[in-house]
Design an enzyme around this catalytic site. Sequence first.
Site, PDB file in Angstrom:
ATOM      1  N   GLU A  18       0.463  -1.163 -18.396  1.00 47.41           N
ATOM      2  CA  GLU A  18       0.186  -2.472 -18.999  1.00 47.41           C
ATOM      3  C   GLU A  18       0.353  -3.580 -17.953  1.00 47.41           C
ATOM      4  O   GLU A  18      -0.458  -4.507 -17.891  1.00 47.41           O
ATOM      5  CB  GLU A  18       1.110  -2.730 -20.192  1.00 47.41           C
ATOM      6  CG  GLU A  18       0.785  -1.901 -21.435  1.00 47.41           C
ATOM      7  CD  GLU A  18       1.240  -0.456 -21.345  1.00 47.41           C
ATOM      8  OE1 GLU A  18       2.038  -0.132 -20.425  1.00 47.41           O
ATOM      9  OE2 GLU A  18       0.799   0.363 -22.167  1.00 47.41           O
ATOM     10  N   GLU A  34       0.838  -1.189   0.000  1.00 45.49           N
ATOM     11  CA  GLU A  34       0.000   0.000   0.000  1.00 45.49           C
ATOM     12  C   GLU A  34       0.879   1.248   0.000  1.00 45.49           C
ATOM     13  O   GLU A  34       1.345   1.679   1.049  1.00 45.49           O
ATOM     14  CB  GLU A  34      -0.892  -0.023   1.240  1.00 45.49           C
ATOM     15  CG  GLU A  34      -1.839   1.142   1.292  1.00 45.49           C
ATOM     16  CD  GLU A  34      -2.503   1.186   2.649  1.00 45.49           C
ATOM     17  OE1 GLU A  34      -3.113   2.202   2.954  1.00 45.49           O
ATOM     18  OE2 GLU A  34      -2.395   0.189   3.393  1.00 45.49           O
TER      19      GLU A  34
END
Lengths: 395, 395, 356, 356
Positions: free
Chosen positions: A382, A244
């Site tokens: 991507e 995170e």
Amino acid sequence: MDLSFSPEEVAFRDEVRAFLRDELPAELSDKVRRGAELTKADMERWHAILNGRGWLAATWPEEHGGPGWSPVQRHIFDEEAALASAPRIVPFGLHMLGPVLIRFGTEEQKAQVLPRILDGSDWWCQGYSEPGAGSDLASLKARAVRDGDEYVINGQKTWTTLGQHANKIFCLLRTSTEGKPQEGISFVLVDLDTPGIEMRPIKLIEGGHEVNEVFFTDVRVPVANLVGEENKGWTIAKFLLTHERTNIAGVGFSVQAFEQLRALAGRMRRNGKRLIDNPLFAARMAKVEIDLEAMKITNLRMLSDARKNGAPGPESSMLKIKGTEIRQELNDLARRALGPAAAPFPAEMLEGNEALVPADHARNAERYFNNRKITIFGGSNEIQKNILTKAMLEL
Amino acid sequence: MDLSFSPEEVAFRDEVRAFLRDELPAELSDKVRRGAELTKADMERWHAILNGRGWLAATWPEEHGGPGWSPVQRHIFDEEAALASAPRIVPFGLHMLGPVLIRFGTEEQKAQVLPRILDGSDWWCQGYSEPGAGSDLASLKARAVRDGDEYVINGQKTWTTLGQHANKIFCLLRTSTEGKPQEGISFVLVDLDTPGIEMRPIKLIEGGHEVNEVFFTDVRVPVANLVGEENKGWTIAKFLLTHERTNIAGVGFSVQAFEQLRALAGRMRRNGKRLIDNPLFAARMAKVEIDLEAMKITNLRMLSDARKNGAPGPESSMLKIKGTEIRQELNDLARRALGPAAAPFPAEMLEGNEALVPADHARNAERYFNNRKITIFGGSNEIQKNILTKAMLEL
Amino acid sequence: MDFDVSEDRRMLADSLNRFLADRYGIEHRNSVAYDAPYHDPDRWSEMVELGVLHALVPEEAGGFGGTGFDITVVFEALGRALNPEPVLAALISARLLVAAGRDVEDLVTGTSRYAAALSEPDAPYEVEDIATEATADGDGWRLSGRKSVVYGGHLADRFLVSARHGDGIGLFAVNADAARVTPYGMIDGGGAAEVFLDSAPAELLMTDAVAAIGDALDAGALALCAEAVGAMDVTRDTLLDYLRQRKQFGRTIGSFQALQHRAVELAAEIEQARSITILAASRLGGDGGSRTVSMAKNLVGRTARLVSEETIQMHGGIAMTWEYSASHYAKRLVMLDHQLGDTDHHLERVMAAYAA
Amino acid sequence: MDFDVSEDRRMLADSLNRFLADRYGIEHRNSVAYDAPYHDPDRWSEMVELGVLHALVPEEAGGFGGTGFDITVVFEALGRALNPEPVLAALISARLLVAAGRDVEDLVTGTSRYAAALSEPDAPYEVEDIATEATADGDGWRLSGRKSVVYGGHLADRFLVSARHGDGIGLFAVNADAARVTPYGMIDGGGAAEVFLDSAPAELLMTDAVAAIGDALDAGALALCAEAVGAMDVTRDTLLDYLRQRKQFGRTIGSFQALQHRAVELAAEIEQARSITILAASRLGGDGGSRTVSMAKNLVGRTARLVSEETIQMHGGIAMTWEYSASHYAKRLVMLDHQLGDTDHHLERVMAAYAA
């Protein structure tokens, strides 16, 4: 459902605002607003101010010197800091190595390294990517061969951001060629003063020096510099990729960029009107404003989930994708808004007697080109989509 | 470089215009303009008129009854026919089976089948896709098993366009399960009167009946109905997919749709102004007008290349992709332009005493939904991109 | 209908492409493009000798070209090589001088260098909405105002300046030494200048110059479209090569379908950009010419941005570096949109026809 | 900050979702949605008993909700089930009646059915730019004009009609039997009507109704956003299931990267649409509420079109068929943009703030 901050959170926000108002040096915020390059001293100065307040290591637990903030508090701090044009935190020691050591390091490593990150004694940089291993980190080749209680390192790292300021580097190195490519990688700390290391600048598309190549030739470091287990570095790399991270959506940057864009479009003129009154331009601005308003809530929703469920899921990939798209669209609009005045090299525009555009906008084309990086670095968009695919299609 | 038509081409265009002015029945062009459904009789009527002029089989050589047109002449005819709102040619016999037989058929097959396509005695439809074989035609399962000098056919075909009007069907059928999936496929002609065939309608998204499913149960056809060699049907399928089809870019449709859109946007009102004066709507219109102007030239360039180099290359995939995107964008804008009036079912809008919108616009939402098919059928745009990839990346 | 380039033009294109490849390759280009004076006088002379400037001027004015297709042939070659020399300034200036009935011999032979000073800080793309003022002064005129981002202005001997006088917009010639000129380099290479006019003595070339300026800017915008097409062709080829060669995850990245589809979409858009540029070239100066040029500049602007951004993204980090040629193409492709009207400016010109 | 739905609302949502799944599934829905009277009176009564309408009205007016989040909870459930019943007409009408100080008891209990007749052929999304005229007639009023595509108008007992009088825009009530009503079905299911008023007797509810109509339309637009979010969630799940199961070329089509990336982009956009709808719900009726609703309607409109088109495209032919449920979701998602202001209409409302 309640989108307002709790009284405690409001109080915290006011505290942050007051701190920024009183402690953020105007020279620094001016530079940030203009998009000017911050010197090493500028960054160290801001770190020191934050450290003085105990707010530097936002993601660290209190026992190691962090402020013990909730995700929402971190969000509040990031947003306020961006609105105040505070310099960003240099993340390599604070948001990357710190959490890694806290999770994987020995007590000795924590005791040695963490305080020196906080007090600015060490500037860490990152040795992950290689010329042949960009998105595909597992194929990295730079190797560390055990020789007694030393590793001997040979190979090359690249895209080492702000390496020119660093005295330390944490590296992913190949310690074994057996098994799957991921299995022979180790996470090693290296002192940049060690003989055999050469750092060379990479000039970026817009002309700036922000990243470097690092060459290792028979570089010897103690085995004690290994973090975690040998050949288990991939676990750490993955931890960092999905950890995170503060502000992955970059909402603060975007809010700041939108306010600057709005001011700029109110000043630039086309066909005798303000650019902001041109419906085609205003429509683009409105669309990105809407996307950004939605992004703020998406960010808060996912912070709130993370608070409840512990680890952040693939949602952080979503935040990265949309967040960077919004930032790039804002950069694009600011560049367009300048018209022909975007093209002269900023230094030349500012140093002439008459500035072409206000100083805080001169670098918009530069920023546009430089920020093409944000959809590439840190796991390209991507790669983020591949991560999301795995989660959503349960592949 | 000279973009004007040659004097001969100009003369041809004038001839086509005069023909359309004199011979195209107003009832038919009215229906086309309104987007109303054409009956079987309507389509047959137009075919007969064209056949009377010798212009029906645009892609056939003269010896088989084609007009012997150059690609540019075909383009001129298509564009003029679209501008005049002529019905489109039903392609299955004329543009698909005809060229296949001319290339692969026996003399007997040509002599038997081609004249009956021209004079309207036969209406052909296509049996290619199956529920489990859409984009991946090679995986088709409907089989033809040789039994003496007959094939016994079992299986299912689907997406058979206008099959409800047809008396004949050409099919791709599996005649062998050995080797690669492509290798056991044959191209077979079937009379729809043969016992064991059932055709069922498929209702499409907008409510129309345009396509069908066809079920084959122990259907016996003579082996003489095989076109080309047994197990070599894939060659024919590929020939049809990459064969230079008339009007793959659909430029004529788009030109017509743009003119209708322009008229519609000049009539609809928003905020006390014509919709066409709304900058956001006008900007979208202008963008698609520009894309279409470019498409016209791209189409002509590729026709010109095809004339020089014989076979059309992967460029036809490019025309398909961009051409269908433009058509769908035009359909989208026409739908939007109608505002709330797009939503009532067209039949109900027209049959009430007061029409909500002019008759020629009533079906715009229907058309928008129906035309989602054009990027799916006939080799989806994704398949076209795969074809282009192979050509461009030399994979 | 014939899409072949004529023999004469093909020969010019071939020799220009060869010259630029041999004598003005990307490394030399970068060394010139990013350092003052942003110009290589020797190579420039050779280009002029090859006929680059003659091709931009009609025969009756002493050149051997001047049509839309002459312009596109030259600029496509310049775009392929990312050439930073001030050919665009010469094109626009020549077109203005010819319209004013002036001799362009010194321009096409490279003896004099002109730059068109039309753009202003508050009127970057507009012809008429300008602030520079012309005042009659005896037989001559004096101009006051500021012209901004004058391409080629860093090298010019003489400026062709638009200014308002009592009766509209006129075109004036001002010697460089009568103006205060601040030259600078551009982020995408090459140079330009700010031109400050403080009661500068000027020669009146045309009293009503709006149409002539419009035509010259059309020619310029067409040239930029062709330059972009040339640069996009090279960029696409660079990208496709990279997709074929670069390996990640044990495969060439060109084997990833998501990248494949984006690459072919980009290639299709480039063909569309080429088509609209051809159409604009065929109509330049004729019926609907101006609107078609705007169509081209809009579509090319959209496409060039797409090509630039997608090329960088699909390359990954390498195309973010100064060392890699695609980064310079990417910059030029984006910054082209900041010259002579951006995509919105030209879209509005296309939309104007609907208001009728 | 708290993103959890309150207990009361969650219970309502659960029971509504369960009811719709059990009693108003897609086959029943389609049989009702596409055939006159586009309405199932029994199921409608059951929905009313569940409290669907009470949830849309504040306590002080006899309901138990009426806030932004009450509206979104109900309409998200309706959207998931693609429900064709005239709840939107009830919401807008209730909001108008409450603003006019009228009793809504008969409305929330389903005793009377209202429809808001605001839209006109030449003013489809505008509140003020209307042509319907009101003339005082003794104690009452008479209205003349045409109201177009009145959702729920096919079932209404009473219309709430906007009309211009001497001093502005007023709101009037007209009994259905005083108007000529032409009902019809919609391409995406459900019904509406044209309402022709020819000197129809009317009761004045509000003399200056602009603000009240604006508020009611905001609530309606928010409801449509929530409906779309519900429908998009179902559509995405249908798509992902199909990508997992459908095989082509010997692999599930979900293994093709080009489709994978498009599917996750779509999913990310749906989360954005959900977020802006939450924000709009939180601000409805408050500071910046109207502008935020417009933000939501714009973003939801963009996203719903994307979801609809991409879902059909990635499915291929199957989602083009009436038989496959996703085709009906796709229609609704597109046609939502034709109700209460399309993406452009709402974008312009967002842009208006920049003009200041």
